[in-house]
Write a protein that holds these residues in place. Structure first.
Motif, PDB file in Angstrom:
ATOM      1  N   ASP A 293       0.668  -1.046  -0.022  1.00  0.00           N
ATOM      2  CA  ASP A 293       0.088   0.046  -0.027  1.00  0.00           C
ATOM      3  C   ASP A 293       1.031   1.331  -0.068  1.00  0.00           C
ATOM      4  O   ASP A 293       1.832   1.231   0.606  1.00  0.00           O
ATOM      5  CB  ASP A 293      -1.035  -0.049   1.248  1.00  0.00           C
ATOM      6  CG  ASP A 293      -1.858   1.059   1.030  1.00  0.00           C
ATOM      7  OD1 ASP A 293      -2.877   1.103   0.164  1.00  0.00           O
ATOM      8  OD2 ASP A 293      -1.793   2.216   2.106  1.00  0.00           O
ATOM      9  N   ALA A 294       0.443   2.277  -0.708  1.00  0.00           N
ATOM     10  CA  ALA A 294       1.049   3.582  -0.979  1.00  0.00           C
ATOM     11  C   ALA A 294       1.099   4.411   0.205  1.00  0.00           C
ATOM     12  O   ALA A 294       1.832   5.450   0.230  1.00  0.00           O
ATOM     13  CB  ALA A 294       0.750   4.261  -2.352  1.00  0.00           C
ATOM     14  N   HIS A 295       0.747   4.178   1.368  1.00  0.00           N
ATOM     15  CA  HIS A 295       0.468   4.842   2.495  1.00  0.00           C
ATOM     16  C   HIS A 295       2.139   5.133   3.115  1.00  0.00           C
ATOM     17  O   HIS A 295       2.483   5.876   3.716  1.00  0.00           O
ATOM     18  CB  HIS A 295      -0.240   4.218   3.696  1.00  0.00           C
ATOM     19  CG  HIS A 295      -1.864   4.638   3.765  1.00  0.00           C
ATOM     20  ND1 HIS A 295      -2.719   3.910   2.874  1.00  0.00           N
ATOM     21  CD2 HIS A 295      -2.256   5.684   4.420  1.00  0.00           C
ATOM     22  CE1 HIS A 295      -3.812   4.651   3.124  1.00  0.00           C
ATOM     23  NE2 HIS A 295      -3.567   5.673   4.084  1.00  0.00           N
ATOM     24  N   PHE A 296       2.686   3.863   2.882  1.00  0.00           N
ATOM     25  CA  PHE A 296       4.011   3.479   3.225  1.00  0.00           C
ATOM     26  C   PHE A 296       5.091   3.459   2.113  1.00  0.00           C
ATOM     27  O   PHE A 296       4.800   3.159   1.023  1.00  0.00           O
ATOM     28  CB  PHE A 296       3.805   2.183   4.194  1.00  0.00           C
ATOM     29  CG  PHE A 296       2.924   2.103   4.963  1.00  0.00           C
ATOM     30  CD1 PHE A 296       2.429   3.052   6.089  1.00  0.00           C
ATOM     31  CD2 PHE A 296       1.572   1.062   4.535  1.00  0.00           C
ATOM     32  CE1 PHE A 296       1.178   2.833   6.935  1.00  0.00           C
ATOM     33  CE2 PHE A 296       0.568   1.114   5.416  1.00  0.00           C
ATOM     34  CZ  PHE A 296       0.356   2.123   6.375  1.00  0.00           C
ATOM     35  N   LYS A 297       6.362   3.374   2.678  1.00  0.00           N
ATOM     36  CA  LYS A 297       7.743   3.442   1.866  1.00  0.00           C
ATOM     37  C   LYS A 297       7.514   2.390   0.799  1.00  0.00           C
ATOM     38  O   LYS A 297       8.051   2.244  -0.191  1.00  0.00           O
ATOM     39  CB  LYS A 297       8.796   3.766   2.749  1.00  0.00           C
ATOM     40  CG  LYS A 297      10.009   3.842   1.729  1.00  0.00           C
ATOM     41  CD  LYS A 297      11.100   3.925   2.800  1.00  0.00           C
ATOM     42  CE  LYS A 297      12.460   4.318   1.678  1.00  0.00           C
ATOM     43  NZ  LYS A 297      13.620   4.527   2.354  1.00  0.00           N
ATOM     44  N   SER A 382       3.891  10.588   3.737  1.00  0.00           N
ATOM     45  CA  SER A 382       3.815   9.991   2.341  1.00  0.00           C
ATOM     46  C   SER A 382       4.463  10.893   1.386  1.00  0.00           C
ATOM     47  O   SER A 382       3.537  10.968   0.084  1.00  0.00           O
ATOM     48  CB  SER A 382       2.564   9.148   1.920  1.00  0.00           C
ATOM     49  OG  SER A 382       2.253   8.466   3.285  1.00  0.00           O
ATOM     50  N   ALA A 383       5.542  11.367   1.310  1.00  0.00           N
ATOM     51  CA  ALA A 383       6.307  12.494   0.323  1.00  0.00           C
ATOM     52  C   ALA A 383       6.731  11.673  -0.799  1.00  0.00           C
ATOM     53  O   ALA A 383       8.121  11.969  -0.894  1.00  0.00           O
ATOM     54  CB  ALA A 383       6.765  13.407   1.161  1.00  0.00           C
ATOM     55  N   TRP A 384       6.321  10.867  -1.286  1.00  0.00           N
ATOM     56  CA  TRP A 384       7.029   9.955  -2.256  1.00  0.00           C
ATOM     57  C   TRP A 384       7.800  10.752  -3.358  1.00  0.00           C
ATOM     58  O   TRP A 384       6.776  11.208  -4.147  1.00  0.00           O
ATOM     59  CB  TRP A 384       6.116   8.846  -2.756  1.00  0.00           C
ATOM     60  CG  TRP A 384       5.571   8.099  -1.666  1.00  0.00           C
ATOM     61  CD1 TRP A 384       4.291   7.514  -1.562  1.00  0.00           C
ATOM     62  CD2 TRP A 384       6.162   7.792  -0.166  1.00  0.00           C
ATOM     63  NE1 TRP A 384       3.962   6.881  -0.423  1.00  0.00           N
ATOM     64  CE2 TRP A 384       5.051   7.245   0.546  1.00  0.00           C
ATOM     65  CE3 TRP A 384       7.337   7.740   0.273  1.00  0.00           C
ATOM     66  CZ2 TRP A 384       5.309   6.640   1.779  1.00  0.00           C
ATOM     67  CZ3 TRP A 384       7.788   7.500   1.642  1.00  0.00           C
ATOM     68  CH2 TRP A 384       6.728   6.750   2.297  1.00  0.00           C
ATOM     69  N   GLY A 385       8.995  10.609  -3.613  1.00  0.00           N
ATOM     70  CA  GLY A 385       9.699  11.195  -4.810  1.00  0.00           C
ATOM     71  C   GLY A 385      10.123  12.546  -4.498  1.00  0.00           C
ATOM     72  O   GLY A 385      11.179  13.225  -5.042  1.00  0.00           O
TER      73      GLY A 385
END
Length: 650
Positions: A293-297, A382-385
């Motif tokens: 899940d995308a909540h997490f790294k 969740s600041a992905w990227g």
């Protein structure tokens, strides 16, 4: 030994004393902060009378301003209010968070152990007066009347801000029997329905619109005006934690049901009797890499090995937008291979401004998923990227991408600083403010945000409850019925494993307490999951990962299943891998979070099963691992295919 116990007692007493002292210190601190915040409060809004009509004087200036006049055109009201707003108020309008309440519906100022979540949120005065926020959510409430009372208290408190901007109450789904932290709440005093996946198993647009209309009426009675649902995502990877919140893996069925769902909540157009929908998660959160899940790294990537990105847009283009959804929420993940700059959806100008706004012509509110800017107690940002960016730089990137509202954040100061330093223009902020205010005006919140406490009886009324139970019955899927074991005869003795609903024994005297006395075992199993990959609290609470039972647990289930004829009920949050359990069971039922007594009604033939699987049930772990994250119906030799469902032959 006595000496040891005595020393232990002293240590425990000392720890308790220390904790009490810490709580006392914090209580003093909270009271001082509350007192300071309350100094910012003005008077409640008086009522003005003009030409026989009454209006609330929200800015307390003794005259009827355009934004206070319900007869004025929408855009003029919006522009009049914007002209009076300062930068602090504009910043506050762009944030949403949780807010606690007291057990009697009073406003919560000091955290209380009766609401542990209150220790992780700002006080009411801190949120409304200091931060100037007016989008809040609370998934609790001791009763419908308490919740409605809280709404009225909160709206009266909001009148004491400088411009009297009303609060928009938000809610995640709350009509099911199960809760998923960060995604949904368990129904308490509201009507109970199957999960959204269960609605997909029914596949009836008329019923789904009826659900939306009933939920709308219940939300309205409580004061809730913004639904953070439906999910228009498609369940193309069976490992994803949010499968039960989708309509399944067929894009066009999802589109049709998404459209009906929104029409039930909003009506044909957004108005005072509507609940606005914040459809999620653009541009489709289903194809999570390896299912995490995308909540997490661990799940920050969305994968498209089948080059099937456009398939995941269908429920939006042919569903949500056709129903004129008021708002959109992007997901957390990074759409790998789909954009030049691989960042999370809410940070991506290519996804939000260029695709959603410019190409698909959506000009409503875009609200980020919760907690993408700053770390929360329950999870890291969740600041992905954009992990390398500061909080302030992340806020700017979200604004540059074209989003309007920051979910689960309090950092209003970053918008203020960005404008004051010239990094973001106030004109850009005003673009978002216009979108947000339009929804508040259309919903009639500026004219009357209060609810009639005598009208809360509509919440969970017998008619609505009956409709919800009918939907639960229609959602159940009979997967297997070896030797036409079902329906059971009325005198069959059954032993229950995994069912605990109160009152079952009174309704079904066939239930026995001793397994040796039973003719049939009825066991209810939930989809397995893996231990968490990370250490955050939320990650430990969300079921994801494996779909097969660990060896020891599986052997225990098989031993029970083989001991007597067994009916296995699968509560499907995600599709389980259960080939051996299926083979050992005489009958198998797919349950989409229904009440236990309804499942037993099916078993004893009180109604004929009619549901059809909205997803595949895979035959092996290997088959799951071979599936492409973005492609539907690609499970190799599924145990039960999409659309499978038996009925009784009387």
């Amino acid at each position: 030994m006595k000496k040891f116990l005595k020393i232990t007692g002293f240590i425990l007493a000392g720890l308790i004393l220390i904790l009490l002292l810490i709580y006392l210190v914090f209580t003093i601190k909270w009271h001082r902060e509350s007192a300071a915040n309350m100094e910012l409060a003005g008077d409640e809004a008086p009522v003005l009378t003009a030409n026989g009509y009454q209006f609330r004087d929200l800015n307390k200036n003794g005259k009827l301003d355009v934004y206070e006049d319900s007869r004025a055109p929408l855009e003029k009201r919006v522009e009049n209010l914007i002209s009076q707003m300062n930068l602090d108020e504009k910043a506050g309008l762009m944030f949403a968070h949780f807010l606690g309440m007291e057990q009697d519906g009073s406003l919560l100022e000091i955290p209380t152990f009766s609401d542990p979540f209150s220790f992780m949120t700002e006080s009411t005065s801190g949120t409304i007066l200091k931060k100037k926020m007016n989008h809040v959510q609370n998934l609790g409430g001791a009763s419908a009347k308490v919740y409605a009372t809280w709404n009225n208290n909160l709206q009266k408190f909001a009148e004491r801000t400088r411009l009297g901007i009303p609060v928009t109450l938000i809610s995640d789904p709350r009509h099911g029997t199960m809760a998923m932290p960060g995604a949904s709440a368990e129904a308490k005093w509201i009507s109970v329905w199957p999960s959204q996946l269960g609605l997909g198993a029914i596949g009836d647009t008329v019923l789904v619109r009826e659900f939306g209309d009933i939920a709308r009426q219940e939300y309205l009675a409580l004061g809730i005006r913004l639904a953070q649902h439906p999910m228009a995502d498609i369940a193309t990877d069976p490992r994803w934690a949010r499968i039960n919140g989708t309509f399944g893996e067929d894009a066009r069925l999802s589109a049709a049901l998404t459209k009906a769902y929104i029409q039930g909540f909003q009506g044909d157009s957004l108005g005072p009797q509507s609940v606005a929908c914040q459809t999620k998660h653009f541009a489709g959160g289903g194809p999570q890499e390896d299912g995490w899940d995308a909540h997490f790294k661990s799940g920050k990537g969305q994968a498209y090995p089948g080059d099937n990105f456009d398939y995941h847009l269908i429920p939006f283009t042919e569903g949500a937008f056709m129903a004129n959804t008021a708002q959109i929420m992007p997901y957390y993940g990074v759409p790998k291979g789909q954009v030049k700059e691989e960042v999370g959806f809410s940070f991506s100008r290519e996804m939000i401004q260029e695709l959603l706004r410019d190409s698909l012509k959506f000009d409503g509110v875009v609200a980020t998923d919760w907690g993408i800017i700053s770390d929360m107690v329950v999870k890291d940002a969740s600041a992905w990227g954009v992990e390398h960016l500061s909080e302030k730089e992340r806020v700017k990137k979200v604004l540059d991408a074209g989003c309007d509202v920051f979910g689960g954040e309090y950092v209003t100061e970053h918008i203020i600083d960005l404008v004051e330093t010239g990094e973001v223009s106030e004109e850009r902020i005003d673009i978002s403010i216009r979108r947000i205010l339009r929804d508040k005006f259309r919903l009639g919140l500026f004219d009357n945000p209060y609810v009639d406490l005598d009208g809360v009886d509509i919440v969970g009324n017998p008619g609505f409850v009956r409709k919800g139970r009918e939907a639960q019955r229609k959602s159940l899927v009979l997967l297997k019925n070896e030797g036409k074991l079902l329906p059971l005869s009325a005198n069959t003795k059954i032993y229950l494993e995994g069912m605990e609903q109160k009152g079952l024994n009174e309704k079904f005297p066939q239930i026995v307490e001793d397994i040796d006395e039973a003719d049939i075992i009825v066991q209810k199993l939930e989809t397995p999951s893996s231990p968490p990959e990370g250490g955050s609290l939320l990650e430990r609470l969300i079921p994801q990962g494996r779909l097969d039972f660990p060896k020891d647990e599986k052997e225990e289930i098989l031993e029970r299943t083989r001991s007597k004829p067994t009916i296995t009920v699968l509560t499907i949050q995600r599709p389980p891998v259960i080939p051996e359990i299926n083979a050992a069971s005489k009958a198998v039922i797919a349950d989409f979070e229904c009440e236990d007594d309804i499942i037993l009604e099916l078993i004893f033939g009180k109604f004929n099963p009619s549901g059809k699987l909205p997803i595949e049930i895979p035959s092996s772990v290997e088959a799951v691992e071979k599936q492409l994250e973005d492609v539907p119906y690609d499970s190799e030799n599924p145990l039960y295919p999409y659309g499978h469902g038996l009925s009784y032959s009387y």
